[in-house]
Design a protein around this motif. Structure first.
Motif, PDB file in Angstrom:
ATOM      1  N   ILE A  40      28.005  14.937  42.764  1.00  0.00           N
ATOM      2  CA  ILE A  40      28.532  16.196  42.994  1.00  0.00           C
ATOM      3  C   ILE A  40      28.731  16.779  41.606  1.00  0.00           C
ATOM      4  N   MET A  41      28.354  18.390  41.655  1.00  0.00           N
ATOM      5  CA  MET A  41      28.659  18.883  40.515  1.00  0.00           C
ATOM      6  C   MET A  41      29.984  18.901  39.978  1.00  0.00           C
ATOM      7  N   ASP A  42      30.341  19.019  38.700  1.00  0.00           N
ATOM      8  CA  ASP A  42      31.790  19.186  38.394  1.00  0.00           C
ATOM      9  C   ASP A  42      32.243  20.476  38.713  1.00  0.00           C
ATOM     10  N   SER A  43      31.564  21.403  38.499  1.00  0.00           N
ATOM     11  CA  SER A  43      32.068  22.750  39.099  1.00  0.00           C
ATOM     12  C   SER A  43      32.417  23.238  40.397  1.00  0.00           C
ATOM     13  N   ARG A  44      31.769  22.410  41.135  1.00  0.00           N
ATOM     14  CA  ARG A  44      31.944  22.312  42.984  1.00  0.00           C
ATOM     15  C   ARG A  44      33.106  21.788  43.120  1.00  0.00           C
ATOM     16  N   LEU A  45      33.531  20.503  42.468  1.00  0.00           N
ATOM     17  CA  LEU A  45      34.524  19.590  42.616  1.00  0.00           C
ATOM     18  C   LEU A  45      35.767  20.128  42.229  1.00  0.00           C
ATOM     19  N   ILE A  46      35.887  20.959  41.049  1.00  0.00           N
ATOM     20  CA  ILE A  46      36.900  21.723  40.522  1.00  0.00           C
ATOM     21  C   ILE A  46      37.205  22.814  41.583  1.00  0.00           C
ATOM     22  N   ALA A  47      36.098  23.545  42.128  1.00  0.00           N
ATOM     23  CA  ALA A  47      36.477  24.743  42.812  1.00  0.00           C
ATOM     24  C   ALA A  47      37.203  24.010  44.304  1.00  0.00           C
ATOM     25  N   PHE A  48      36.804  22.919  44.680  1.00  0.00           N
ATOM     26  CA  PHE A  48      37.132  22.199  45.811  1.00  0.00           C
ATOM     27  C   PHE A  48      38.630  21.805  45.599  1.00  0.00           C
ATOM     28  N   ALA A  49      38.769  21.191  44.545  1.00  0.00           N
ATOM     29  CA  ALA A  49      40.253  20.834  44.300  1.00  0.00           C
ATOM     30  C   ALA A  49      41.256  22.100  44.102  1.00  0.00           C
ATOM     31  N   PHE A  50      40.797  22.944  43.437  1.00  0.00           N
ATOM     32  CA  PHE A  50      41.718  24.212  43.480  1.00  0.00           C
ATOM     33  C   PHE A  50      41.992  24.727  45.077  1.00  0.00           C
ATOM     34  N   ALA A  51      40.720  24.629  45.688  1.00  0.00           N
ATOM     35  CA  ALA A  51      40.929  25.358  47.230  1.00  0.00           C
ATOM     36  C   ALA A  51      41.938  24.545  47.939  1.00  0.00           C
ATOM     37  N   VAL A  52      41.968  23.111  47.757  1.00  0.00           N
ATOM     38  CA  VAL A  52      42.759  22.210  48.338  1.00  0.00           C
ATOM     39  C   VAL A  52      44.251  22.655  48.113  1.00  0.00           C
ATOM     40  N   VAL A  53      44.562  22.630  46.632  1.00  0.00           N
ATOM     41  CA  VAL A  53      45.805  23.348  46.162  1.00  0.00           C
ATOM     42  C   VAL A  53      46.188  24.538  46.669  1.00  0.00           C
ATOM     43  N   PHE A  54      45.386  25.373  46.690  1.00  0.00           N
ATOM     44  CA  PHE A  54      45.606  26.771  47.290  1.00  0.00           C
ATOM     45  C   PHE A  54      46.194  26.784  48.775  1.00  0.00           C
ATOM     46  N   VAL A  55      45.256  26.119  49.630  1.00  0.00           N
ATOM     47  CA  VAL A  55      45.579  25.872  51.138  1.00  0.00           C
ATOM     48  C   VAL A  55      46.962  25.207  51.006  1.00  0.00           C
ATOM     49  N   ALA A  56      47.117  24.138  50.300  1.00  0.00           N
ATOM     50  CA  ALA A  56      48.769  23.688  50.609  1.00  0.00           C
ATOM     51  C   ALA A  56      49.705  24.591  49.888  1.00  0.00           C
ATOM     52  N   ILE A  57      49.447  25.541  49.199  1.00  0.00           N
ATOM     53  CA  ILE A  57      50.609  26.244  48.649  1.00  0.00           C
ATOM     54  C   ILE A  57      50.821  27.396  49.422  1.00  0.00           C
ATOM     55  N   ILE A  58      49.743  27.942  50.312  1.00  0.00           N
ATOM     56  CA  ILE A  58      49.744  28.970  51.027  1.00  0.00           C
ATOM     57  C   ILE A  58      50.521  28.605  52.479  1.00  0.00           C
ATOM     58  N   HIS A  59      49.979  27.208  52.922  1.00  0.00           N
ATOM     59  CA  HIS A  59      50.577  26.633  54.101  1.00  0.00           C
ATOM     60  C   HIS A  59      52.266  26.499  53.846  1.00  0.00           C
ATOM     61  N   TRP A  60      52.740  26.213  52.699  1.00  0.00           N
ATOM     62  CA  TRP A  60      53.985  25.987  52.474  1.00  0.00           C
ATOM     63  C   TRP A  60      54.607  27.556  52.310  1.00  0.00           C
ATOM     64  N   PHE A  61      53.923  28.197  51.574  1.00  0.00           N
ATOM     65  CA  PHE A  61      54.406  29.705  51.592  1.00  0.00           C
ATOM     66  C   PHE A  61      54.765  30.247  52.905  1.00  0.00           C
ATOM     67  N   LEU A  62      53.932  30.053  53.874  1.00  0.00           N
ATOM     68  CA  LEU A  62      53.983  30.912  55.135  1.00  0.00           C
ATOM     69  C   LEU A  62      55.008  30.295  55.929  1.00  0.00           C
ATOM     70  N   ASN A  63      55.246  29.032  55.886  1.00  0.00           N
ATOM     71  CA  ASN A  63      56.013  28.013  56.731  1.00  0.00           C
ATOM     72  C   ASN A  63      57.513  27.908  56.166  1.00  0.00           C
ATOM     73  N   LYS A  64      57.777  28.079  54.987  1.00  0.00           N
ATOM     74  CA  LYS A  64      58.946  27.471  54.432  1.00  0.00           C
ATOM     75  C   LYS A  64      59.540  28.604  53.763  1.00  0.00           C
ATOM     76  N   THR A  65      59.094  29.730  53.399  1.00  0.00           N
ATOM     77  CA  THR A  65      59.860  30.726  52.630  1.00  0.00           C
ATOM     78  C   THR A  65      60.258  32.162  53.429  1.00  0.00           C
ATOM     79  N   ASP A  66      61.037  32.739  53.158  1.00  0.00           N
ATOM     80  CA  ASP A  66      61.664  33.995  53.956  1.00  0.00           C
ATOM     81  C   ASP A  66      60.532  35.073  54.209  1.00  0.00           C
ATOM     82  N   ILE A  67      59.618  35.255  53.076  1.00  0.00           N
ATOM     83  CA  ILE A  67      58.694  36.413  53.094  1.00  0.00           C
ATOM     84  C   ILE A  67      57.471  35.536  54.084  1.00  0.00           C
ATOM     85  N   GLY A  68      57.346  34.377  53.856  1.00  0.00           N
ATOM     86  CA  GLY A  68      56.171  34.002  54.720  1.00  0.00           C
ATOM     87  C   GLY A  68      56.530  34.137  56.155  1.00  0.00           C
TER      88      GLY A  68
END
Length: 191
Positions: free
Chosen positions: A98-126
């Motif tokens: 696996i290319m390093d850049s693809r693995l880095i992009a995938f890792a950031f995508a997983v982190v962003f999905v987790a953050i947006i899931h937390w944001f939409l379900n646990k915050t008042d604005i979400g």
């Protein structure tokens, strides 16, 4: 797409673009707020297709503007060779790399999905954003500022588009119609 051109113009050769993640996210969030306030606010509530036509028109305006400025040429980001060509062998015996850049992009995508899931379900604005998406009239009767929710949601989407452009910049060459490559996949996943 214009993030790729900005990176092409500003990044020195042999660098890693990921240190620009936070500045790009903040800049794109504010660009999204300004874009929504100046254009999309005028067509919200008119009919169900006006904002779609407006955003498609803005997309054509941006891509053709970039083509007018930079020409139809392909530009490659001048990132480090380790990032551009480096690979990680997952199953080296089987020849799976696996290319390093693809693995880095995938890792950031997983982190962003987790953050947006937390944001939409646990915050008042979400929660307010989810309520506005479900039923704008009921949300407004509960005291939720629907206009703010629309602006914030659009700005978040713009921010994620800019960040994803930054993350894929080492893998893809920049050219004016690069967005069309990903719009088909985005539309099919949206439906």
């Amino acid at each position: 797409m214009y993030i790729s051109y900005v990176l092409y113009q500003l990044l020195p050769a042999g660098t890693i673009p990921y240190w620009l993640l936070l500045p790009v996210a903040v800049a794109m969030f504010f660009i999204g707020c300004i874009l929504f306030k100046t254009t999309i606010t005028r067509v919200i509530g008119k009919d169900s297709t006006s904002y779609i036509l407006l955003t498609v028109g803005l997309s054509y305006l941006l891509s053709n503007g970039l083509q007018l400025i930079f020409g139809p040429n392909y530009y490659s980001m001048q990132v480090s060779d380790e990032l551009k060509y480096g690979t990680i062998g997952l199953f080296s015996d089987l020849g799976v790399y696996i290319m390093d850049s693809r693995l880095i992009a995938f890792a950031f995508a997983v982190v962003f999905v987790a953050i947006i899931h937390w944001f939409l379900n646990k915050t008042d604005i979400g929660c307010a954003m989810r309520a506005t998406a479900e039923n704008q009239t009921v949300a407004a009767s509960l005291g939720i500022n629907s206009k703010f929710c629309f602006i914030f949601a659009f700005a978040l989407g713009t921010m994620f588009a800019g960040v994803s452009g930054l993350l894929i910049s080492p893998m893809f060459m920049a050219y004016p119609k690069i967005g069309s490559t990903f719009s088909i996949i985005a539309m099919s996943s949206m439906v």
